[in-house]
Write a protein that holds these residues in place. Structure first.
Motif, PDB file in Angstrom:
ATOM      1  N   GLY A   7       0.838  -1.187   0.000  1.00 21.44           N
ATOM      2  CA  GLY A   7       0.000   0.000   0.000  1.00 21.44           C
ATOM      3  C   GLY A   7       0.872   1.236   0.000  1.00 21.44           C
ATOM      4  O   GLY A   7       1.913   1.275  -0.658  1.00 21.44           O
ATOM      5  N   VAL A 192     -10.587  -2.583  -5.430  1.00 23.33           N
ATOM      6  CA  VAL A 192      -9.346  -1.953  -5.891  1.00 23.33           C
ATOM      7  C   VAL A 192      -9.463  -0.430  -5.937  1.00 23.33           C
ATOM      8  O   VAL A 192      -8.579   0.275  -5.440  1.00 23.33           O
ATOM      9  CB  VAL A 192      -8.897  -2.540  -7.241  1.00 23.33           C
ATOM     10  CG1 VAL A 192      -7.814  -1.681  -7.889  1.00 23.33           C
ATOM     11  CG2 VAL A 192      -8.383  -3.968  -7.043  1.00 23.33           C
ATOM     12  N   SER A 195      -9.321   0.790  -2.421  1.00 30.21           N
ATOM     13  CA  SER A 195      -7.992   0.575  -1.854  1.00 30.21           C
ATOM     14  C   SER A 195      -6.996   1.605  -2.357  1.00 30.21           C
ATOM     15  O   SER A 195      -6.152   2.100  -1.590  1.00 30.21           O
ATOM     16  CB  SER A 195      -7.502  -0.840  -2.183  1.00 30.21           C
ATOM     17  OG  SER A 195      -8.328  -1.826  -1.572  1.00 30.21           O
ATOM     18  N   ARG A 196      -7.083   1.934  -3.633  1.00 31.91           N
ATOM     19  CA  ARG A 196      -6.188   2.972  -4.172  1.00 31.91           C
ATOM     20  C   ARG A 196      -6.417   4.297  -3.439  1.00 31.91           C
ATOM     21  O   ARG A 196      -5.480   4.999  -3.086  1.00 31.91           O
ATOM     22  CB  ARG A 196      -6.427   3.143  -5.672  1.00 31.91           C
ATOM     23  CG  ARG A 196      -5.889   2.010  -6.533  1.00 31.91           C
ATOM     24  CD  ARG A 196      -5.807   2.452  -7.995  1.00 31.91           C
ATOM     25  NE  ARG A 196      -5.218   1.410  -8.823  1.00 31.91           N
ATOM     26  CZ  ARG A 196      -5.891   0.661  -9.684  1.00 31.91           C
ATOM     27  NH1 ARG A 196      -7.194   0.854  -9.831  1.00 31.91           N
ATOM     28  NH2 ARG A 196      -5.290  -0.262 -10.407  1.00 31.91           N
ATOM     29  N   GLY A 201      -2.843  -1.811  -0.108  1.00 35.40           N
ATOM     30  CA  GLY A 201      -2.337  -2.675  -1.167  1.00 35.40           C
ATOM     31  C   GLY A 201      -2.912  -4.078  -1.050  1.00 35.40           C
ATOM     32  O   GLY A 201      -3.273  -4.534   0.039  1.00 35.40           O
ATOM     33  N   GLN A 202      -3.002  -4.769  -2.180  1.00 34.98           N
ATOM     34  CA  GLN A 202      -3.527  -6.139  -2.199  1.00 34.98           C
ATOM     35  C   GLN A 202      -2.383  -7.159  -2.118  1.00 34.98           C
ATOM     36  O   GLN A 202      -1.381  -7.051  -2.836  1.00 34.98           O
ATOM     37  CB  GLN A 202      -4.314  -6.408  -3.491  1.00 34.98           C
ATOM     38  CG  GLN A 202      -5.319  -5.339  -3.875  1.00 34.98           C
ATOM     39  CD  GLN A 202      -6.397  -5.121  -2.838  1.00 34.98           C
ATOM     40  OE1 GLN A 202      -6.912  -6.069  -2.252  1.00 34.98           O
ATOM     41  NE2 GLN A 202      -6.744  -3.861  -2.609  1.00 34.98           N
ATOM     42  N   ASN A 277      -1.481  -5.624 -12.136  1.00 32.59           N
ATOM     43  CA  ASN A 277      -2.359  -4.667 -11.458  1.00 32.59           C
ATOM     44  C   ASN A 277      -1.514  -3.857 -10.476  1.00 32.59           C
ATOM     45  O   ASN A 277      -0.922  -4.421  -9.551  1.00 32.59           O
ATOM     46  CB  ASN A 277      -3.465  -5.421 -10.720  1.00 32.59           C
ATOM     47  CG  ASN A 277      -4.523  -4.514 -10.136  1.00 32.59           C
ATOM     48  OD1 ASN A 277      -4.225  -3.458  -9.597  1.00 32.59           O
ATOM     49  ND2 ASN A 277      -5.778  -4.932 -10.234  1.00 32.59           N
ATOM     50  N   ASN A 279      -2.221  -2.086  -8.056  1.00 30.94           N
ATOM     51  CA  ASN A 279      -2.656  -2.093  -6.665  1.00 30.94           C
ATOM     52  C   ASN A 279      -2.279  -3.385  -5.954  1.00 30.94           C
ATOM     53  O   ASN A 279      -2.476  -3.517  -4.749  1.00 30.94           O
ATOM     54  CB  ASN A 279      -4.168  -1.859  -6.581  1.00 30.94           C
ATOM     55  CG  ASN A 279      -4.657  -1.612  -5.170  1.00 30.94           C
ATOM     56  OD1 ASN A 279      -5.564  -2.298  -4.699  1.00 30.94           O
ATOM     57  ND2 ASN A 279      -4.067  -0.654  -4.479  1.00 30.94           N
TER      58      ASN A 279
END
Length: 338
Positions: A7, A192, A195-196, A201-202, A277, A279
């Motif tokens: 993240g 996503v 989260s952004r 972060g994933q 991706n 993220n």
């Protein structure tokens, strides 16, 4: 190996993480599990993911023994709390203050460490006030038992509210651990983007859809011996939903020439795909043999061009799940009291 920030935190993790769900203390014997962990270290993997519920606490203990002797500062250890793990009674699961505090102490003892880098809510608890959960996590952080907080399989609304409380409590809520793969894209619509916005972060699990995206399962043929589909300790149940879909399995076979054209194995293509991706901070791989670790780790740093990404979408069209409502969240009330 390449590394990414988790993240918007300063924590750097290996973009390939090693996870021991359905393998350690279950699918493979301990000597083989240790060999896989050692191979992960050899490949430059520094991030290791587990949970107290895996193999009913035994997976954490195996990982702790496998990492014994490794300088603690050189690895990132992640574990989770929520599901029943060796305990009995009405408080043996969930995200109550009682269960979180008792669980983190058990995890630390099994892992053989004074702290974990990331402590995660394994699911959302619909029977405990979120304020209580986040306050308990704040206690864990302030006691030095965890450095960062994350969650697994929370939807966008839950992420927003949890993050708001974490900010009020001044604790670092930095990660989400959802299922994500070429054929399971339910996080793309809501999770996503949220989260952004939040700086989360994933760390994704099942990037190969329980092995389906390796192409090992062929329509009309029995699963290969030793594959997850033949594991009666839980693996077969997880992969069964994919194996019942011959159309999907046929489409996966059509990915093979795309992988070959890119100079990748099918497994490397699947892991590299999720890492496109921006993220996604890391993809979790599992393994029952050290050579699988080596193969999957080779996906680190791979960049897939736009034409290849479009071709993958064209092949899999009709078999991709995108519904945000499919985020996995069993109701806690459904758990039996043991």
């Amino acid at each position: 190996m390449e590394f990414r920030n988790l993240g918007n935190s300063g924590l750097r993790i290996s973009e390939i993480a090693y996870g021991n769900w359905l393998t350690h203390a279950s699918q493979v014997e301990e000597d083989q599990a240790v060999a896989c962990v050692r191979q992960a270290l050899e490949e430059g993997i520094t991030t290791f993911d587990t949970a107290d519920t895996y193999a009913d606490t035994a997976a954490e203990a195996v990982l702790g023994r496998a990492l014994a002797g490794v300088r603690r500062e050189e690895v990132e250890i992640c574990t989770k709390v929520y599901f029943p793990a060796g305990g009995r009674g009405p408080n043996a699961h969930g995200l109550s203050r009682k269960h979180i505090h008792e669980s983190v102490n058990g995890s630390l003892a099994r892992l053989g460490t004074d702290y974990v880098d990331l402590y995660q809510a394994h699911r959302y608890d619909d029977m405990t006030p979120l304020e209580e959960t986040m306050e308990a996590f704040a206690d864990v952080v302030r006691q030095g038992k965890a450095l960062y907080i994350g969650v697994s399989e929370w939807n966008a609304e839950q992420l927003r509210e949890g993050h708001r409380l974490a900010r009020e409590l001044r604790i670092p809520f930095v990660s989400s651990q959802p299922q994500y793969s070429m054929i399971w894209r339910v996080i793309e619509g809501d999770v996503v983007p949220a989260s952004r916005e939040l700086g989360i972060g994933q760390i994704v699990w099942s990037p190969l859809a329980q092995g389906v995206l390796t192409g090992k399962y062929v329509p009309g043929q029995a699963p290969p011996a030793g594959s997850r589909a033949t594991d009666d300790k839980g693996g077969a149940d997880m992969v069964g939903r994919w194996l019942a879909d011959d159309v999907l399995l046929e489409r996966v076979q059509r990915l093979r020439p795309l992988a070959e054209q890119a100079g990748l194995s099918m497994a490397q293509l699947g892991v590299a795909w999720v890492l496109q991706n921006d993220n996604v901070s890391a993809a979790i791989i599992g393994a029952s043999r050290p050579e699988q670790v080596t193969e999957n780790a080779r996906a680190a740093g791979v960049r897939l061009d736009a034409d290849l990404m479009a071709a993958i979408d064209e092949v899999l069209d009709g078999s991709i799940e995108r519904d945000p409502g499919m985020t996995r969240m069993p109701r806690r009330a459904e758990f039996p009291i043991r």
